[in-house]
Design a protein around this motif. Structure first.
Motif, PDB file in Angstrom:
ATOM      1  N   GLY A 209      10.317  69.064  38.369  1.00  0.00           N
ATOM      2  CA  GLY A 209       9.017  68.970  39.019  1.00  0.00           C
ATOM      3  C   GLY A 209       7.871  68.566  38.107  1.00  0.00           C
ATOM      4  N   SER A 210       8.166  68.309  36.854  1.00  0.00           N
ATOM      5  CA  SER A 210       7.121  67.912  35.905  1.00  0.00           C
ATOM      6  C   SER A 210       6.670  66.473  36.159  1.00  0.00           C
ATOM      7  CB  SER A 210       7.650  68.027  34.476  1.00  0.00           C
ATOM      8  OG  SER A 210       6.711  67.499  33.557  1.00  0.00           O
ATOM      9  N   GLU A 211       5.406  66.196  35.852  1.00  0.00           N
ATOM     10  CA  GLU A 211       4.888  64.833  35.934  1.00  0.00           C
ATOM     11  C   GLU A 211       4.828  64.177  34.556  1.00  0.00           C
ATOM     12  OE1 GLU A 211       1.204  64.686  38.067  1.00  0.00           O
ATOM     13  OE2 GLU A 211       2.065  65.630  39.837  1.00  0.00           O
ATOM     14  N   ALA A 212       5.110  64.937  33.505  1.00  0.00           N
ATOM     15  CA  ALA A 212       5.062  64.418  32.137  1.00  0.00           C
ATOM     16  C   ALA A 212       6.331  63.623  31.849  1.00  0.00           C
ATOM     17  CB  ALA A 212       4.920  65.554  31.137  1.00  0.00           C
ATOM     18  N   CYS A 213       6.164  62.348  31.503  1.00  0.00           N
ATOM     19  CA  CYS A 213       7.330  61.504  31.278  1.00  0.00           C
ATOM     20  C   CYS A 213       6.989  60.362  30.332  1.00  0.00           C
ATOM     21  CB  CYS A 213       7.841  60.942  32.604  1.00  0.00           C
ATOM     22  SG  CYS A 213       6.620  59.933  33.459  1.00  0.00           S
ATOM     23  N   SER A 214       8.029  59.698  29.859  1.00  0.00           N
ATOM     24  CA  SER A 214       7.859  58.486  29.054  1.00  0.00           C
ATOM     25  C   SER A 214       8.725  57.394  29.668  1.00  0.00           C
ATOM     26  CB  SER A 214       8.240  58.727  27.594  1.00  0.00           C
ATOM     27  OG  SER A 214       9.560  59.193  27.492  1.00  0.00           O
ATOM     28  N   ILE A 215       8.204  56.187  29.658  1.00  0.00           N
ATOM     29  CA  ILE A 215       8.888  55.075  30.327  1.00  0.00           C
ATOM     30  C   ILE A 215      10.126  54.640  29.543  1.00  0.00           C
ATOM     31  CG2 ILE A 215       7.504  53.235  29.302  1.00  0.00           C
ATOM     32  CD1 ILE A 215       7.611  52.139  32.387  1.00  0.00           C
ATOM     33  N   VAL A 216      11.193  54.361  30.268  1.00  0.00           N
ATOM     34  CA  VAL A 216      12.445  53.877  29.689  1.00  0.00           C
ATOM     35  C   VAL A 216      12.607  52.392  30.017  1.00  0.00           C
ATOM     36  CG1 VAL A 216      14.968  54.112  29.673  1.00  0.00           C
ATOM     37  CG2 VAL A 216      13.522  56.153  29.853  1.00  0.00           C
ATOM     38  N   THR A 217      12.495  52.050  31.290  1.00  0.00           N
ATOM     39  CA  THR A 217      12.547  50.652  31.721  1.00  0.00           C
ATOM     40  C   THR A 217      11.452  50.421  32.757  1.00  0.00           C
ATOM     41  OG1 THR A 217      14.060  51.060  33.575  1.00  0.00           O
ATOM     42  CG2 THR A 217      15.070  50.508  31.446  1.00  0.00           C
ATOM     43  N   GLY A 218      11.101  49.145  32.929  1.00  0.00           N
ATOM     44  CA  GLY A 218      10.155  48.814  33.973  1.00  0.00           C
ATOM     45  C   GLY A 218       8.936  48.044  33.507  1.00  0.00           C
ATOM     46  N   ARG A 219       8.779  47.854  32.204  1.00  0.00           N
ATOM     47  CA  ARG A 219       7.657  47.067  31.687  1.00  0.00           C
ATOM     48  C   ARG A 219       8.092  45.690  31.195  1.00  0.00           C
ATOM     49  NH1 ARG A 219       4.313  51.444  28.178  1.00  0.00           N
ATOM     50  NH2 ARG A 219       3.385  52.533  29.936  1.00  0.00           N
ATOM     51  N   GLU A 220       9.350  45.359  31.391  1.00  0.00           N
ATOM     52  CA  GLU A 220       9.904  44.099  30.889  1.00  0.00           C
ATOM     53  C   GLU A 220       9.196  42.884  31.478  1.00  0.00           C
ATOM     54  OE1 GLU A 220      13.100  47.196  30.921  1.00  0.00           O
ATOM     55  OE2 GLU A 220      11.569  46.548  32.313  1.00  0.00           O
ATOM     56  N   PHE A 221       9.175  41.829  30.690  1.00  0.00           N
ATOM     57  CA  PHE A 221       8.749  40.524  31.171  1.00  0.00           C
ATOM     58  C   PHE A 221       9.379  39.480  30.256  1.00  0.00           C
ATOM     59  CE2 PHE A 221       5.686  36.922  31.379  1.00  0.00           C
ATOM     60  CZ  PHE A 221       6.049  36.519  32.647  1.00  0.00           C
ATOM     61  N   TYR A 222      10.454  38.854  30.740  1.00  0.00           N
ATOM     62  CA  TYR A 222      11.225  37.912  29.941  1.00  0.00           C
ATOM     63  C   TYR A 222      11.553  36.655  30.730  1.00  0.00           C
ATOM     64  CZ  TYR A 222      12.387  42.195  27.349  1.00  0.00           C
ATOM     65  OH  TYR A 222      12.325  43.371  26.658  1.00  0.00           O
ATOM     66  N   LEU A 223      11.618  35.557  30.018  1.00  0.00           N
ATOM     67  CA  LEU A 223      12.274  34.365  30.547  1.00  0.00           C
ATOM     68  C   LEU A 223      13.740  34.608  30.225  1.00  0.00           C
ATOM     69  CD1 LEU A 223      12.516  31.545  31.705  1.00  0.00           C
ATOM     70  CD2 LEU A 223      11.804  30.634  29.489  1.00  0.00           C
ATOM     71  N   LYS A 224      14.460  35.102  31.201  1.00  0.00           N
ATOM     72  CA  LYS A 224      15.825  35.585  30.976  1.00  0.00           C
ATOM     73  C   LYS A 224      16.848  34.458  30.927  1.00  0.00           C
ATOM     74  CE  LYS A 224      19.205  38.879  32.692  1.00  0.00           C
ATOM     75  NZ  LYS A 224      19.527  39.873  33.711  1.00  0.00           N
ATOM     76  N   GLU A 225      16.769  33.521  31.884  1.00  0.00           N
ATOM     77  CA  GLU A 225      17.774  32.463  31.972  1.00  0.00           C
ATOM     78  C   GLU A 225      17.145  31.158  32.419  1.00  0.00           C
ATOM     79  OE1 GLU A 225      20.773  33.840  34.703  1.00  0.00           O
ATOM     80  OE2 GLU A 225      21.312  35.545  33.435  1.00  0.00           O
ATOM     81  N   ILE A 226      17.761  30.078  31.977  1.00  0.00           N
ATOM     82  CA  ILE A 226      17.427  28.743  32.454  1.00  0.00           C
ATOM     83  C   ILE A 226      18.697  28.193  33.079  1.00  0.00           C
ATOM     84  CG2 ILE A 226      16.737  26.413  31.796  1.00  0.00           C
ATOM     85  CD1 ILE A 226      15.227  27.677  29.426  1.00  0.00           C
ATOM     86  N   HIS A 227      18.663  27.946  34.367  1.00  0.00           N
ATOM     87  CA  HIS A 227      19.840  27.446  35.083  1.00  0.00           C
ATOM     88  C   HIS A 227      19.757  25.934  35.204  1.00  0.00           C
ATOM     89  CE1 HIS A 227      20.028  31.616  37.191  1.00  0.00           C
ATOM     90  NE2 HIS A 227      20.426  31.671  35.942  1.00  0.00           N
ATOM     91  N   LEU A 228      20.839  25.283  34.865  1.00  0.00           N
ATOM     92  CA  LEU A 228      20.901  23.824  34.915  1.00  0.00           C
ATOM     93  C   LEU A 228      21.673  23.356  36.142  1.00  0.00           C
ATOM     94  CD1 LEU A 228      21.819  23.129  31.172  1.00  0.00           C
ATOM     95  CD2 LEU A 228      19.538  23.279  32.199  1.00  0.00           C
ATOM     96  N   PHE A 229      21.335  22.147  36.594  1.00  0.00           N
ATOM     97  CA  PHE A 229      22.156  21.512  37.613  1.00  0.00           C
ATOM     98  C   PHE A 229      23.487  21.173  36.958  1.00  0.00           C
ATOM     99  CE2 PHE A 229      17.841  20.119  38.988  1.00  0.00           C
ATOM    100  CZ  PHE A 229      17.850  20.676  40.252  1.00  0.00           C
ATOM    101  N   TYR A 230      24.541  21.172  37.698  1.00  0.00           N
ATOM    102  CA  TYR A 230      25.810  20.708  37.155  1.00  0.00           C
ATOM    103  C   TYR A 230      26.527  19.884  38.208  1.00  0.00           C
ATOM    104  CZ  TYR A 230      28.639  24.084  39.753  1.00  0.00           C
ATOM    105  OH  TYR A 230      29.274  24.776  40.748  1.00  0.00           O
ATOM    106  N   GLU A 231      27.300  18.967  37.713  1.00  0.00           N
ATOM    107  CA  GLU A 231      28.077  18.117  38.620  1.00  0.00           C
ATOM    108  C   GLU A 231      29.514  18.588  38.608  1.00  0.00           C
ATOM    109  OE1 GLU A 231      27.690  13.952  37.862  1.00  0.00           O
ATOM    110  OE2 GLU A 231      25.573  14.147  37.369  1.00  0.00           O
ATOM    111  N   GLU A 232      30.074  18.693  39.787  1.00  0.00           N
ATOM    112  CA  GLU A 232      31.490  19.058  39.887  1.00  0.00           C
ATOM    113  C   GLU A 232      32.316  17.817  39.563  1.00  0.00           C
ATOM    114  OE1 GLU A 232      32.748  21.070  43.388  1.00  0.00           O
ATOM    115  OE2 GLU A 232      30.872  22.183  43.540  1.00  0.00           O
ATOM    116  N   GLU A 233      33.334  18.039  38.771  1.00  0.00           N
ATOM    117  CA  GLU A 233      34.215  16.918  38.427  1.00  0.00           C
ATOM    118  C   GLU A 233      35.124  16.609  39.606  1.00  0.00           C
ATOM    119  OE1 GLU A 233      36.304  17.350  34.765  1.00  0.00           O
ATOM    120  OE2 GLU A 233      34.590  18.313  33.797  1.00  0.00           O
ATOM    121  N   GLU A 234      35.281  15.311  39.873  1.00  0.00           N
ATOM    122  CA  GLU A 234      36.182  14.904  40.950  1.00  0.00           C
ATOM    123  C   GLU A 234      37.608  14.995  40.461  1.00  0.00           C
ATOM    124  OE1 GLU A 234      35.148  11.309  42.980  1.00  0.00           O
ATOM    125  OE2 GLU A 234      33.027  11.647  42.547  1.00  0.00           O
ATOM    126  N   VAL A 235      38.473  15.463  41.314  1.00  0.00           N
ATOM    127  CA  VAL A 235      39.884  15.633  40.943  1.00  0.00           C
ATOM    128  C   VAL A 235      40.718  14.582  41.604  1.00  0.00           C
ATOM    129  CG1 VAL A 235      41.823  17.221  40.940  1.00  0.00           C
ATOM    130  CG2 VAL A 235      39.511  18.088  40.705  1.00  0.00           C
TER     131      VAL A 235
END
Length: 121
Positions: A95-121
């Motif tokens: 029931g305490s309100e005293a705490c310290s943050i563990v996660t939740g302040r993040e701000f990252y450019l996490k991933e860059i997704h590229l277009f890809y072409e499927e190879e024809e078989v």
């Protein structure tokens, strides 16, 4: 609304990463940001500002996705880790309100997704 300034900084960072890695900007499909729900950044506003920051740039075709990280905290009284906002900002263990943050302040450019072409078989 500081989100517009933030998206301009994301574009700068994206440009830096592209130049350093040799990626052709036209190959980028989307970027994925990791954003903590306890950060001061509003995901909705960030997404709304993205087109304005990329308009007329080599990244105007790039989509932005945001992955929100749940804010978790550790109770300073009993040590329990819990979801801060889902528990009404009160430790479910003691029931305490005293705490310290563990996660939740993040701000990252996490991933860059590229277009890809499927190879024809």
């Amino acid at each position: 609304m500081h989100e517009l300034g933030i998206v301009f900084e994301i574009v700068k960072k994206l440009d830096e990463v592209v130049r350093q890695s040799g990626i052709d900007p036209s190959e980028i499909a989307e970027i994925l940001l990791e954003l903590g729900e306890a950060s001061t950044i509003v995901p909705k506003y960030l997404k709304e500002c993205w087109p304005a920051a990329t308009d007329g740039t080599e990244f105007e075709h790039v989509e932005m996705e945001i992955q929100v990280v749940t804010a978790t905290v550790r109770c300073k009284q009993c040590g329990k880790v819990y979801e801060y906002l889902n528990q009404g900002k009160v430790c479910p263990g003691c029931g305490s309100e005293a705490c310290s943050i563990v996660t939740g302040r993040e701000f990252y450019l996490k991933e860059i997704h590229l277009f890809y072409e499927e190879e024809e078989v």
